[in-house]
Design a protein around this motif. Structure first.
Motif, PDB file in Angstrom:
ATOM      1  N   LYS A   1       0.884  -1.263   0.123  1.00  0.00           N
ATOM      2  CA  LYS A   1      -0.066   0.004   0.110  1.00  0.00           C
ATOM      3  C   LYS A   1       0.893   1.290  -0.121  1.00  0.00           C
ATOM      4  N   GLU A   2       2.289   1.260   0.356  1.00  0.00           N
ATOM      5  CA  GLU A   2       2.846   2.318   0.406  1.00  0.00           C
ATOM      6  C   GLU A   2       3.531   2.652  -1.339  1.00  0.00           C
ATOM      7  N   LYS A   3       3.066   1.863  -2.048  1.00  0.00           N
ATOM      8  CA  LYS A   3       3.281   2.108  -3.533  1.00  0.00           C
ATOM      9  C   LYS A   3       2.123   2.883  -4.287  1.00  0.00           C
ATOM     10  N   CYS A   4       1.246   3.649  -3.453  1.00  0.00           N
ATOM     11  CA  CYS A   4      -0.060   4.270  -3.956  1.00  0.00           C
ATOM     12  C   CYS A   4       0.586   5.453  -4.732  1.00  0.00           C
ATOM     13  N   PRO A   5       0.299   5.663  -6.117  1.00  0.00           N
ATOM     14  CA  PRO A   5       0.779   6.553  -6.818  1.00  0.00           C
ATOM     15  C   PRO A   5       0.144   8.018  -6.831  1.00  0.00           C
ATOM     16  N   TYR A   6      -1.194   8.052  -6.090  1.00  0.00           N
ATOM     17  CA  TYR A   6      -1.679   9.359  -5.993  1.00  0.00           C
ATOM     18  C   TYR A   6      -1.234  10.177  -4.886  1.00  0.00           C
ATOM     19  N   GLN A   7      -1.249  11.432  -5.061  1.00  0.00           N
ATOM     20  CA  GLN A   7      -0.897  12.511  -3.935  1.00  0.00           C
ATOM     21  C   GLN A   7      -2.105  12.968  -3.451  1.00  0.00           C
ATOM     22  N   SER A   8      -3.068  13.186  -3.974  1.00  0.00           N
ATOM     23  CA  SER A   8      -4.195  13.978  -3.434  1.00  0.00           C
ATOM     24  C   SER A   8      -4.962  13.140  -2.283  1.00  0.00           C
ATOM     25  N   LEU A   9      -5.472  13.667  -1.390  1.00  0.00           N
ATOM     26  CA  LEU A   9      -6.052  13.023  -0.240  1.00  0.00           C
ATOM     27  C   LEU A   9      -7.469  12.127  -0.683  1.00  0.00           C
ATOM     28  N   ASN A  10      -8.013  12.762  -1.717  1.00  0.00           N
ATOM     29  CA  ASN A  10      -9.378  12.032  -2.255  1.00  0.00           C
ATOM     30  C   ASN A  10      -8.978  10.843  -3.084  1.00  0.00           C
ATOM     31  N   ALA A  11      -8.171  11.084  -4.216  1.00  0.00           N
ATOM     32  CA  ALA A  11      -7.753   9.856  -4.736  1.00  0.00           C
ATOM     33  C   ALA A  11      -7.009   8.867  -4.111  1.00  0.00           C
ATOM     34  N   ARG A  12      -6.190   9.165  -3.204  1.00  0.00           N
ATOM     35  CA  ARG A  12      -5.632   8.228  -2.258  1.00  0.00           C
ATOM     36  C   ARG A  12      -6.207   7.552  -1.481  1.00  0.00           C
ATOM     37  N   SER A  13      -7.276   8.008  -1.034  1.00  0.00           N
ATOM     38  CA  SER A  13      -8.319   7.335   0.004  1.00  0.00           C
ATOM     39  C   SER A  13      -9.038   6.356  -1.036  1.00  0.00           C
ATOM     40  N   HIS A  14      -9.329   6.671  -2.208  1.00  0.00           N
ATOM     41  CA  HIS A  14      -9.991   5.691  -3.116  1.00  0.00           C
ATOM     42  C   HIS A  14      -9.226   4.568  -3.323  1.00  0.00           C
ATOM     43  N   TRP A  15      -7.881   4.810  -3.794  1.00  0.00           N
ATOM     44  CA  TRP A  15      -7.092   3.774  -4.371  1.00  0.00           C
ATOM     45  C   TRP A  15      -6.629   2.904  -2.967  1.00  0.00           C
ATOM     46  N   LEU A  16      -6.568   3.555  -1.781  1.00  0.00           N
ATOM     47  CA  LEU A  16      -6.351   2.655  -0.458  1.00  0.00           C
ATOM     48  C   LEU A  16      -7.705   1.625  -0.507  1.00  0.00           C
ATOM     49  N   GLY A  17      -8.845   2.195  -0.644  1.00  0.00           N
ATOM     50  CA  GLY A  17     -10.186   1.626  -0.160  1.00  0.00           C
ATOM     51  C   GLY A  17     -10.149   0.216  -1.056  1.00  0.00           C
ATOM     52  N   GLY A  18      -9.583   0.626  -2.577  1.00  0.00           N
ATOM     53  CA  GLY A  18      -9.590  -0.506  -3.344  1.00  0.00           C
ATOM     54  C   GLY A  18      -8.532  -1.514  -3.226  1.00  0.00           C
ATOM     55  N   TRP A  19      -7.390  -0.982  -2.567  1.00  0.00           N
ATOM     56  CA  TRP A  19      -6.341  -1.906  -2.055  1.00  0.00           C
ATOM     57  C   TRP A  19      -6.914  -2.864  -0.876  1.00  0.00           C
ATOM     58  N   ARG A  20      -7.651  -2.303  -0.101  1.00  0.00           N
ATOM     59  CA  ARG A  20      -8.007  -2.899   1.082  1.00  0.00           C
ATOM     60  C   ARG A  20      -9.091  -3.983   0.810  1.00  0.00           C
ATOM     61  N   GLN A  21      -9.965  -3.836  -0.306  1.00  0.00           N
ATOM     62  CA  GLN A  21     -11.034  -4.521  -0.578  1.00  0.00           C
ATOM     63  C   GLN A  21     -10.327  -5.860  -1.338  1.00  0.00           C
ATOM     64  N   ALA A  22      -9.444  -5.619  -2.062  1.00  0.00           N
ATOM     65  CA  ALA A  22      -8.477  -6.763  -2.851  1.00  0.00           C
ATOM     66  C   ALA A  22      -7.785  -7.599  -1.711  1.00  0.00           C
TER      67      ALA A  22
END
Length: 55
Positions: free
Chosen positions: A26-47
């Motif tokens: 999860k540290e490899k998240c490419p997004y910097q904006s908080l909103n996009a980052r939280s969505h990316w992490l949400g998808g990562w957690r679901q996976a």
């Protein structure tokens, strides 16, 4: 007929899910904006949750 662009937050969620399924950290998240980052992490957690159910 023009195609609509996908919602950027939905795309972040999808990419996070793909990263989680393939085992990326999860540290490899490419997004910097908080909103996009939280969505990316949400998808990562679901996976990760889906992988643990399958395994």
């Amino acid at each position: 007929m023009k195609r609509q662009k996908r919602d950027p937050l939905q795309r972040a969620l999808s990419r996070g899910y793909q990263a989680g399924i393939t085992g990326r950290s999860k540290e490899k998240c490419p997004y910097q904006s908080l909103n996009a980052r939280s969505h990316w992490l949400g998808g990562w957690r679901q996976a990760i949750a889906d992988k643990s159910v399958i395994a």
